[in-house]
Design an enzyme around this catalytic site. Structure first.
Site, PDB file in Angstrom:
ATOM      1  N   CYS A  49       0.835  -1.215   0.000  1.00  0.00           N
ATOM      2  CA  CYS A  49       0.000   0.000   0.000  1.00  0.00           C
ATOM      3  C   CYS A  49       0.865   1.258   0.000  1.00  0.00           C
ATOM      4  O   CYS A  49       1.586   1.503  -0.962  1.00  0.00           O
ATOM      5  CB  CYS A  49      -1.005  -0.028   1.152  1.00  0.00           C
ATOM      6  SG  CYS A  49      -2.337   1.181   0.917  1.00  0.00           S
ATOM      7  N   HIS A  51      -4.215  -4.528  -0.154  1.00  0.00           N
ATOM      8  CA  HIS A  51      -3.814  -5.098   1.139  1.00  0.00           C
ATOM      9  C   HIS A  51      -3.936  -6.623   1.062  1.00  0.00           C
ATOM     10  O   HIS A  51      -5.015  -7.153   1.295  1.00  0.00           O
ATOM     11  CB  HIS A  51      -4.704  -4.557   2.262  1.00  0.00           C
ATOM     12  CG  HIS A  51      -4.412  -3.134   2.593  1.00  0.00           C
ATOM     13  ND1 HIS A  51      -3.433  -2.763   3.487  1.00  0.00           N
ATOM     14  CD2 HIS A  51      -4.947  -1.980   2.135  1.00  0.00           C
ATOM     15  CE1 HIS A  51      -3.369  -1.445   3.567  1.00  0.00           C
ATOM     16  NE2 HIS A  51      -4.285  -0.947   2.762  1.00  0.00           N
ATOM     17  N   GLU A  56      -3.081  -8.748   3.111  1.00  0.00           N
ATOM     18  CA  GLU A  56      -3.457  -9.282   4.429  1.00  0.00           C
ATOM     19  C   GLU A  56      -4.957  -9.203   4.674  1.00  0.00           C
ATOM     20  O   GLU A  56      -5.465  -9.768   5.636  1.00  0.00           O
ATOM     21  CB  GLU A  56      -2.673  -8.555   5.529  1.00  0.00           C
ATOM     22  CG  GLU A  56      -3.119  -7.138   5.853  1.00  0.00           C
ATOM     23  CD  GLU A  56      -2.582  -6.060   4.909  1.00  0.00           C
ATOM     24  OE1 GLU A  56      -2.040  -6.409   3.838  1.00  0.00           O
ATOM     25  OE2 GLU A  56      -2.723  -4.870   5.241  1.00  0.00           O
TER      26      GLU A  56
END
Lengths: 268, 194
Positions: B76, B176, B178
């Site tokens: 990011c 992202h 994650e």
């Protein structure tokens, strides 16, 4: 015209989001939950993971516990969820101050939702947006149409879970919330909530035209076509529902297939 | 051991939790020695380009990152800081990638920030598993990296921008991973198993 419409949707492939909402009390999900193959339907973490596997794009956890230990309770919940979930999630319920949010951020929450506290003290939105970024701040609003005597009927903000009417007009408030730094609006129509007769499409479309930030529609979902309507006529960016998902009336997977077939961009 | 660069970059907890879920050992550190000695380095980021670059310069971490030779993964804002310049706060960045970071200017009524799930499209030779081509990943950003020679995946949002970059030992993702469900876990694994 139908072809133009379809082309527009595909030039911008940002998916419309489906968001189950879980009410939490004392660390457990409340409202009946009717999921097959769940060891413990009251465990918000397990239920959240189940929704994530089923294809939910995001989750909202609303803590309705009334306690002085609120901050600790919410942080513990956020940490448990963050440890197990690989999709974004929002935590809300009784957040009043910057310190509450600081702890939640540190516990892994992606977004927080604020409602009555923001109406009572609008500067809270500025403080959260400046401190943590707009993407972290969801402003939730509960509103219904009220006859204004001599004035035309209009949408008014209600507080405390809808029990307390204010004199604040819905569209004025969401505009102010955006200007103060809200990243998203979660709009629940109290007139539609629980009816299963569809979302507040006209109000949602008006809000979407008025604002630049994404709108999460809540209240009124009863069947799959209601979600098609909310993303087309209602121009919403996300659709939120609770009981129809919890009771298995609509599966997330089948809902998304239905939306895809109706040419609504979704993550399958 | 994986080092995650700790530079007060807002919410990086979710990256740690994702590595926990993948069963990977890591340490969160700002110690140049530890970072230089790591097998791999993750450079996460949430926050504004100006203040984070200022922090990196003040702590000397800018030079540490530029000098790394092991695989480095910018996520990011981490990816944006690896580029040459950002329109956010009009600041010069680390310059690993020659590309520029620009603000989204809606061409067709797109909302900014670009927030939510959007598809990534692989572009030529890539470090990304084929399985993630065309998959949705989770984005939250108002600035983007233009496409260039180092773009290995793109996403469309009004314009086409860089979803992933690669140059030498530097890897990066604008979304992202994650928070991107199974596709994101795959991409994290792709980096971790390089």
């Amino acid at each position: 015209m139908a072809i133009c419409h379809s082309t527009d949707q595909h030039s911008n492939m940002l998916a419309k989001r489906i968001i189950p909402c879980l009410d939490i009390k004392d660390g457990r999900t409340v409202k009946g939950v009717n999921f097959v193959a769940l060891r413990d339907a009251g465990d918000p973490v397990e239920l959240g993971a189940k929704y994530s596997e089923a294809g939910a794009d995001e989750l909202v956890f609303l803590d309705i516990t009334a306690t002085h230990e609120k901050r600790k309770t919410l942080a513990k919940l956020a940490r448990q969820i963050a440890g197990h979930l690989n999709i974004p999630f929002t935590i809300g319920g009784g957040i009043k101050a910057l310190e509450d949010v600081d702890v939640l951020l540190d516990s892994g929450a992606d977004k927080v939702s604020i409602n009555s506290a923001a109406v009572r003290r609008p500067e809270l939105i500025d403080e959260l947006a400046n401190g943590f970024g707009s993407q972290f701040v969801v402003v939730a609003v509960d509103a219904r149409i009220v006859s204004g005597g001599q004035a035309p009927d209009d949408w008014f903000i209600h507080l405390n879970g809808g029990r307390l009417k204010t004199e604040i007009k819905l569209f004025d408030w969401v505009k102010e919330a955006q200007e103060r730094g809200a990243g998203e609006i979660l709009f629940t129509s109290m007139d539609h909530d629980g009816t299963k007769a569809g979302f507040a499409l006209d109000a949602l479309a008006k809000m979407s035209d008025l604002l630049d930030i994404p709108i999460i529609a809540s209240g009124g979902a009863g069947k799959k076509d209601h979600f098609v309507d909310v993303f087309t006529h209602g121009k919403a960016d996300a659709g939120l529902a609770a009981s129809i998902f919890h009771f298995g009336e609509i599966g997330i997977g089948e809902l998304k297939q239905h939306l895809d077939a109706a040419n609504v961009p979704v993550r399958l | 051991m994986i080092s995650i660069i700790n530079y007060n970059a807002g919410n990086i907890r979710s990256v740690l939790f994702a590595l926990d879920r993948l069963g990977v050992d890591y340490q969160l550190t700002a110690d140049p020695k530890v970072i230089r000695g790591a097998d791999k380095v993750i450079f996460p980021g949430v926050g504004a380009a100006g203040s984070t670059m200022a922090h990196l310069r003040a702590t000397g971490l800018d030079e540490v990152i530029r000098g790394l030779t092991q695989p480095v993964f910018g996520i990011c804002v981490g990816m944006q800081l690896l580029c040459s310049h950002s329109e956010e706060n009009d600041v010069d960045c680390l310059g690993i990638f020659p590309d520029k970071v620009k603000k989204f200017r809606p061409v067709n009524g797109e909302k900014v920030p670009h927030m939510g799930w959007n598809t990534i499209h692989h572009n030529g030779d890539s470090w990304l598993s084929e399985a993630t081509d065309g998959e949705h990943c989770y984005y939250v950003h108002s600035y983007y990296v233009e496409t260039g020679a180092h773009t290995v995946a793109t996403t469309d949002y009004g314009i086409t921008f860089s979803a992933c970059l690669r140059k030498d030992n530097f890897y990066a993702a604008q979304f992202h991973p994650e928070k991107s469900a199974k596709a994101g876990e795959q991409i994290l694994s792709d980096f971790l198993t390089l």
